[in-house]
Write a protein that holds these residues in place. Structure first.
Motif, short mmCIF file in Angstrom:
data_model
loop_
_atom_site.label_atom_id
_atom_site.label_comp_id
_atom_site.label_asym_id
_atom_site.label_seq_id
_atom_site.Cartn_x
_atom_site.Cartn_y
_atom_site.Cartn_z
N VAL A 82 0.83 -1.20 0.00
CA VAL A 82 0.00 0.00 0.00
C VAL A 82 0.87 1.25 0.00
O VAL A 82 0.61 2.21 -0.73
CB VAL A 82 -0.95 0.00 1.22
CG1 VAL A 82 -1.68 1.33 1.33
CG2 VAL A 82 -1.96 -1.14 1.11
N TYR A 83 1.90 1.24 0.81
CA TYR A 83 2.80 2.39 0.88
C TYR A 83 3.46 2.66 -0.48
O TYR A 83 3.54 3.80 -0.94
CB TYR A 83 3.86 2.13 1.95
CG TYR A 83 4.70 3.33 2.31
CD1 TYR A 83 4.30 4.20 3.33
CD2 TYR A 83 5.90 3.59 1.66
CE1 TYR A 83 5.07 5.29 3.67
CE2 TYR A 83 6.67 4.68 2.00
CZ TYR A 83 6.26 5.53 3.01
OH TYR A 83 7.02 6.62 3.36
N LYS A 84 3.92 1.60 -1.15
CA LYS A 84 4.50 1.76 -2.47
C LYS A 84 3.47 2.34 -3.45
O LYS A 84 3.81 3.19 -4.28
CB LYS A 84 4.98 0.41 -3.00
CG LYS A 84 6.25 -0.11 -2.36
CD LYS A 84 6.62 -1.46 -2.97
CE LYS A 84 7.91 -2.02 -2.41
NZ LYS A 84 8.23 -3.36 -2.98
N GLY A 85 2.24 1.86 -3.34
CA GLY A 85 1.20 2.39 -4.21
C GLY A 85 0.97 3.88 -4.01
O GLY A 85 0.75 4.62 -4.98
N LEU A 86 1.04 4.32 -2.77
CA LEU A 86 0.89 5.75 -2.50
C LEU A 86 2.05 6.55 -3.09
O LEU A 86 1.85 7.62 -3.66
CB LEU A 86 0.80 5.99 -0.99
CG LEU A 86 -0.47 5.48 -0.32
CD1 LEU A 86 -0.33 5.51 1.20
CD2 LEU A 86 -1.69 6.29 -0.76
N LEU A 87 3.26 6.03 -2.96
CA LEU A 87 4.42 6.71 -3.57
C LEU A 87 4.25 6.80 -5.08
O LEU A 87 4.54 7.83 -5.70
CB LEU A 87 5.70 5.97 -3.22
CG LEU A 87 6.13 5.97 -1.75
CD1 LEU A 87 7.39 5.13 -1.56
CD2 LEU A 87 6.36 7.38 -1.22
N GLN A 88 3.76 5.72 -5.69
CA GLN A 88 3.56 5.70 -7.13
C GLN A 88 2.48 6.68 -7.57
O GLN A 88 2.51 7.19 -8.69
CB GLN A 88 3.22 4.29 -7.59
CG GLN A 88 4.37 3.31 -7.45
CD GLN A 88 3.95 1.86 -7.62
OE1 GLN A 88 2.77 1.56 -7.86
NE2 GLN A 88 4.91 0.95 -7.51
N ARG A 89 1.54 6.96 -6.69
CA ARG A 89 0.47 7.91 -7.00
C ARG A 89 0.90 9.35 -6.76
O ARG A 89 0.11 10.27 -6.98
CB ARG A 89 -0.77 7.61 -6.15
CG ARG A 89 -1.52 6.35 -6.58
CD ARG A 89 -2.58 5.96 -5.56
NE ARG A 89 -3.35 4.80 -6.01
CZ ARG A 89 -4.58 4.86 -6.51
NH1 ARG A 89 -5.18 6.04 -6.63
NH2 ARG A 89 -5.20 3.77 -6.90
N LYS A 92 4.45 11.88 -1.16
CA LYS A 92 5.82 11.89 -0.67
C LYS A 92 5.88 11.22 0.70
O LYS A 92 4.99 11.42 1.53
CB LYS A 92 6.34 13.32 -0.57
CG LYS A 92 6.44 14.04 -1.91
CD LYS A 92 6.96 15.46 -1.71
CE LYS A 92 7.09 16.19 -3.04
NZ LYS A 92 7.59 17.58 -2.84
N GLY A 93 6.93 10.47 0.94
CA GLY A 93 7.10 9.89 2.26
C GLY A 93 7.11 10.93 3.35
O GLY A 93 6.56 10.72 4.43
N SER A 94 7.68 12.09 3.06
CA SER A 94 7.77 13.16 4.05
C SER A 94 6.42 13.77 4.39
O SER A 94 6.30 14.55 5.34
CB SER A 94 8.70 14.26 3.55
OG SER A 94 8.25 14.78 2.30
N PRO A 123 8.54 7.51 5.92
CA PRO A 123 7.55 8.47 6.45
C PRO A 123 8.22 9.47 7.38
O PRO A 123 9.33 9.24 7.88
CB PRO A 123 6.57 7.57 7.22
CG PRO A 123 7.37 6.36 7.58
CD PRO A 123 8.33 6.15 6.45
N ALA A 124 7.53 10.57 7.62
CA ALA A 124 8.09 11.61 8.48
C ALA A 124 8.16 11.17 9.93
O ALA A 124 9.03 11.63 10.68
CB ALA A 124 7.25 12.88 8.35
#
Length: 281
Positions: A82-89, A92-94, A123-124
């Motif tokens: 899920v986290y990778k999917g958010l980055l691809q969308r 930003k991790g920050s 993530p931040a």
């Protein structure tokens, strides 16, 4: 704030928002802890909604796979996916933080380790309510505070090789699909991890662990704090906040002043971390 489930991931129009990713499990009897085998966002989102409101964050609650049908490391893999999917969308991790309670708190630490191993944007901040940090063994307060913690009144007993019916031992076996040698894996028991080796210098996200002083997982929280602090780039980057006379995941009882204070504290911490300030004002 908005509650968003994995089945309805955020659209391009929301990419500027900061996200609070939830890794939560519901505590239900007769289990001594959720232990990665029960729970859902439907039941547990209200535990963290006050924190999200205090911080002004959007919530994405991740319904990760549960054992025994989907043993470790299915849970870690789901959250990382899920986290990778958010980055691809375009997120930003920050602009993201992770928050989990109980077993979900341990999963927060495990996911952070895996993200760093895969060299993904971190993530931040990491937030944990009463984390279950070691599935492989019983720690001190699991015995000494048994009978004191009203949420886990029986404490946690036994070892992975104990007979069935010993609480933590059974949950551990369920979690790893019967292969108890996997319980010492850093992702299954993040208390065992070497955070300095994983993150190196200046890469550990900001961390805040909240824990009650009358809960059986007090040892997990305190020892995890000390292990993570070894990798902290500076003072105040990894914090622990003890709450007097409180029990396991007391944040779920929002009518109490202590739970309200905890939500404000975690919310302020997340806001500070998302702005690049590791210590809330």
């Amino acid at each position: 704030f908005v509650v968003v489930y994995c089945s309805a991931l955020l659209t391009a129009s929301t990419h500027a928002l900061c996200l609070l990713l939830l890794l939560l499990l519901l505590l239900l009897p007769p289990f001594p802890s959720s232990g990665y085998v029960i729970g859902s966002c439907y039941h547990q989102w209200s535990t963290v909604a006050p924190t999200a409101a205090a911080a002004g964050l959007t919530i994405l609650c991740i319904e990760y796979s549960l054992a025994p049908e989907h043993p470790f490391p299915a849970d870690v893999n789901d959250v990382v996916s899920v986290y990778k999917g958010l980055l691809q969308r375009g997120f930003k991790g920050s602009n993201m933080v992770l928050l989990g309670d109980s077993a979900g708190g341990g999963l927060v630490a495990a996911v952070a380790i895996q993200l760093q191993r895969e060299r993904l944007a971190l993530p931040a901040a990491l937030g944990m309510f009463s984390p279950l940090a070691d599935m492989s063994r019983q720690l001190d307060t699991a015995a000494t505070l048994a009978g004191v913690d009203p949420i886990l009144p029986g404490g946690l007993s036994g070892s992975p090789d104990s007979p069935e019916g010993t609480g933590m031992a059974d949950l551990g076996k369920l979690y790893v699909g019967g292969n108890t040698t996997r319980l010492t894996d850093w992702l299954a028991s993040p208390l065992r991890a070497d955070y300095a080796a994983v993150f190196g210098a200046k890469k550990m996200p900001a961390v805040l662990i909240q824990v009650g002083l009358r809960e059986v997982l007090l040892s997990d929280a305190v020892l995890l704090y000390h292990k993570m602090k070894e990798a902290a780039p500076g003072p105040g980057h990894v914090l622990i906040s003890p709450y007097d006379a409180m029990w396991h995941v007391f944040q779920a009882f929002y009518d109490m002043p202590e739970a309200q204070a905890a939500a404000r504290e975690m919310g302020a911490f997340f806001v500070a971390a998302l702005k690049g300030n590791v210590c809330p004002a």
